[in-house]
Design a protein around this motif. Structure first.
Motif, PDB file in Angstrom:
ATOM      1  N   THR A 395       0.825  -1.232   0.000  1.00 19.85           N
ATOM      2  CA  THR A 395       0.000   0.000   0.000  1.00 19.85           C
ATOM      3  C   THR A 395       0.842   1.257   0.000  1.00 19.85           C
ATOM      4  O   THR A 395       0.312   2.365   0.106  1.00 19.85           O
ATOM      5  CB  THR A 395      -0.900   0.006   1.234  1.00 19.85           C
ATOM      6  OG1 THR A 395      -0.094   0.013   2.411  1.00 19.85           O
ATOM      7  CG2 THR A 395      -1.808  -1.215   1.259  1.00 19.85           C
ATOM      8  N   ARG A 396       2.165   1.045  -0.142  1.00 22.84           N
ATOM      9  CA  ARG A 396       3.100   2.182  -0.109  1.00 22.84           C
ATOM     10  C   ARG A 396       2.895   3.012   1.151  1.00 22.84           C
ATOM     11  O   ARG A 396       2.999   4.231   1.153  1.00 22.84           O
ATOM     12  CB  ARG A 396       2.937   3.046  -1.366  1.00 22.84           C
ATOM     13  CG  ARG A 396       3.268   2.309  -2.643  1.00 22.84           C
ATOM     14  CD  ARG A 396       3.173   3.219  -3.839  1.00 22.84           C
ATOM     15  NE  ARG A 396       3.497   2.478  -5.063  1.00 22.84           N
ATOM     16  CZ  ARG A 396       3.500   3.010  -6.284  1.00 22.84           C
ATOM     17  NH1 ARG A 396       3.178   4.306  -6.427  1.00 22.84           N
ATOM     18  NH2 ARG A 396       3.809   2.299  -7.343  1.00 22.84           N
ATOM     19  N   TRP A 397       2.571   2.330   2.239  1.00 20.83           N
ATOM     20  CA  TRP A 397       2.447   2.932   3.563  1.00 20.83           C
ATOM     21  C   TRP A 397       1.360   4.008   3.614  1.00 20.83           C
ATOM     22  O   TRP A 397       1.464   4.979   4.341  1.00 20.83           O
ATOM     23  CB  TRP A 397       3.786   3.520   4.047  1.00 20.83           C
ATOM     24  CG  TRP A 397       4.875   2.490   4.013  1.00 20.83           C
ATOM     25  CD1 TRP A 397       5.878   2.411   3.118  1.00 20.83           C
ATOM     26  CD2 TRP A 397       5.017   1.388   4.917  1.00 20.83           C
ATOM     27  NE1 TRP A 397       6.668   1.324   3.359  1.00 20.83           N
ATOM     28  CE2 TRP A 397       6.168   0.662   4.478  1.00 20.83           C
ATOM     29  CE3 TRP A 397       4.309   0.906   6.017  1.00 20.83           C
ATOM     30  CZ2 TRP A 397       6.618  -0.471   5.127  1.00 20.83           C
ATOM     31  CZ3 TRP A 397       4.774  -0.228   6.659  1.00 20.83           C
ATOM     32  CH2 TRP A 397       5.898  -0.905   6.218  1.00 20.83           C
ATOM     33  N   ARG A 398       0.293   3.850   2.693  1.00 16.38           N
ATOM     34  CA  ARG A 398      -0.836   4.770   2.733  1.00 16.38           C
ATOM     35  C   ARG A 398      -2.000   4.084   3.445  1.00 16.38           C
ATOM     36  O   ARG A 398      -2.231   2.891   3.258  1.00 16.38           O
ATOM     37  CB  ARG A 398      -1.280   5.145   1.315  1.00 16.38           C
ATOM     38  CG  ARG A 398      -0.227   5.942   0.559  1.00 16.38           C
ATOM     39  CD  ARG A 398      -0.667   6.149  -0.863  1.00 16.38           C
ATOM     40  NE  ARG A 398       0.331   6.886  -1.646  1.00 16.38           N
ATOM     41  CZ  ARG A 398       0.269   7.065  -2.939  1.00 16.38           C
ATOM     42  NH1 ARG A 398      -0.756   6.565  -3.634  1.00 16.38           N
ATOM     43  NH2 ARG A 398       1.206   7.737  -3.566  1.00 16.38           N
ATOM     44  N   THR A 400      -5.484   2.718   4.053  1.00 16.26           N
ATOM     45  CA  THR A 400      -6.531   2.189   3.156  1.00 16.26           C
ATOM     46  C   THR A 400      -7.696   1.696   3.986  1.00 16.26           C
ATOM     47  O   THR A 400      -7.558   1.423   5.178  1.00 16.26           O
ATOM     48  CB  THR A 400      -5.976   1.027   2.323  1.00 16.26           C
ATOM     49  OG1 THR A 400      -5.538  -0.007   3.205  1.00 16.26           O
ATOM     50  CG2 THR A 400      -4.821   1.470   1.442  1.00 16.26           C
TER      51      THR A 400
END
Length: 429
Positions: A395-398, A400
């Motif tokens: 999640t590319r550290w996003r 969610t």
């Protein structure tokens, strides 16, 4: 009495050492190199409190008596007066083997061990000490080897008798005899009578030749003579040790299985046998004589036997009157008068070095607990991080939100194949 008579059957009772905490190399005692053919090695210092001291708790009786002004003769292999815990407590004594002074030399540690159980001084960092630390030891040397090992002269009836008489003449109030003859000797019997007539308390080991019921135990002397307190040995559980003899000559028992005592020169070792039970009774006699100098030897003997604790077996099983109790022997009275209230028990002194060690171990335990909890917390954190790391990368550290699952496709029945073809174009009119 001459020294060239046949050697009587003998035993330095209990001389076998179960566990010797020996130093790497022997250290010669004062003058021992000139009289000992094969000196035994000294032991290492014992820092733990021996079980027999915890059992007898001599500190309880010291407010009433420490054995001061009492002389206890130790008829044995000599007593090393240079041992740190015996220094200043041992007279020059008498060497009955040579008919000269010099009883304060010990080749095999047996007599030193016996004397130390009676009078070894308390020292910081040392767990072992004697039961009557202010007693004066009068060593009378009758042997320079034990019954099972070593070489050198040992006791005969004539030498033994000479030793007893000399101890009486040197002012002994109590005589400890951890040497056992296994045949009656008229010289020894006369010497015992000489001591009894002069109001000396006589204590002797009951011997270590128990036959396990296969045949009667051999009769030990002088324990079997009238006027002598015969002492058997028990272990930490209160049971008679296997070798302790059984017979009417056993008047009382005392700790004698795996007990700690001093070795020659310095240090300590662990010993088994009635030899090392006898001095615990001798020390008790000294405590009584110090507390009540007016009591006769017969009265002291009666007090010791009457105040013994119940044993696991009766007299027929080699337990005599029971297990010696120094505190009761000193503080209780044989009288028909009203009971006398005794003062409260004194606080038992603690070994400062032992307390310091216990504190260090306690601190180490607490540190280990906190370190263990910290490591456990780190391990849990690493496990959680290992579980989350792949998802974070995806999640590319996003942040969610979880998405709902798409609705399932409804199942539709497919029509059967038509028997006619639908026209694809409109017919012209």
């Amino acid at each position: 009495m001459t020294r060239d008579r046949p050697i009587a059957a003998f035993a330095l009772v209990g001389a076998a050492v179960v566990t010797v905490l020996a130093a790497p190399a022997p250290v010669a005692a004062r003058a021992a190199t000139t009289v000992c053919q094969n000196p035994s090695s000294p032991g290492e210092v014992n820092t733990e409190t021996p079980w027999h001291q915890r059992w007898l708790a001599p500190q309880r009786v010291w407010p009433f008596s420490t054995g001061a002004q009492v002389r206890v003769a130790v008829v044995d292999s000599g007593t090393d007066g240079d041992h740190p815990q015996l220094a200043g407590r041992v007279t020059a004594g008498f060497d009955a083997l040579r008919g000269a002074s010099g009883g304060d030399v010990d080749c095999v540690s047996h007599g030193t061990a016996v004397a130390s159980i009676i009078a070894a001084d308390r020292q910081d960092g040392v767990g072992f000490h004697g039961l009557a630390p202010d007693v004066t030891i009068v060593p009378v040397r009758v042997s320079e080897r034990n019954a099972t090992e070593g070489s050198g002269e040992t006791v005969t009836g004539a030498v033994f008798a000479r030793a007893i008489v000399r101890a009486v003449d040197d002012g002994a109030d109590v005589i400890n005899m951890s040497v056992t003859l296994y045949r009656p000797d008229p010289d020894v019997e006369r010497a015992v009578r000489y001591a009894v007539d002069r109001d000396v308390v006589l204590v002797a080991a009951a011997g270590n030749q128990h036959q396990d019921g296969t045949r009667p135990d051999p009769v030990p002397y002088p324990a079997a003579y009238d006027g002598v307190i015969g002492v058997g040995a028990v272990d930490q559980s209160g049971a008679r040790i296997r070798q302790s003899q059984v017979g009417p000559y056993v008047d009382i028992v005392a700790p004698g299985g795996a007990v700690v005592a001093a070795t020659r020169v310095r240090g300590h070792a662990v010993y088994d046998g009635t030899s090392f039970a006898a001095p615990m009774v001798s020390a008790t006699a000294a405590l009584i004589r110090s507390a009540e100098p007016g009591l006769s030897a017969k009265e002291v003997t009666r007090r010791i036997l009457a105040t013994a604790d119940p044993a696991r077996g009766d007299a027929s099983g080699g337990y005599g009157s029971g297990v010696v109790n120094p505190y009761r022997a000193v503080t209780e009275r044989l009288t028909t008068a009203k009971p006398v209230t005794q003062p409260p028990l004194p606080e038992v002194p603690h070994d400062a070095a032992a307390l310091a060690r216990a504190e260090r171990w306690g601190l180490a335990g607490r540190l280990a607990l906190w370190i263990g909890l910290g490591l456990a917390t780190i391990a849990v954190g690493v496990a959680v991080l290992a579980a989350l790391l792949p998802r974070g990368r995806r999640t590319r550290w996003r942040p969610t939100r979880p998405t709902a699952e798409p609705p399932a496709r409804p199942e539709i029945d497919e029509p059967e194949e038509a028997f006619f073809r639908v026209p694809t174009s409109t017919p012209r009119g």
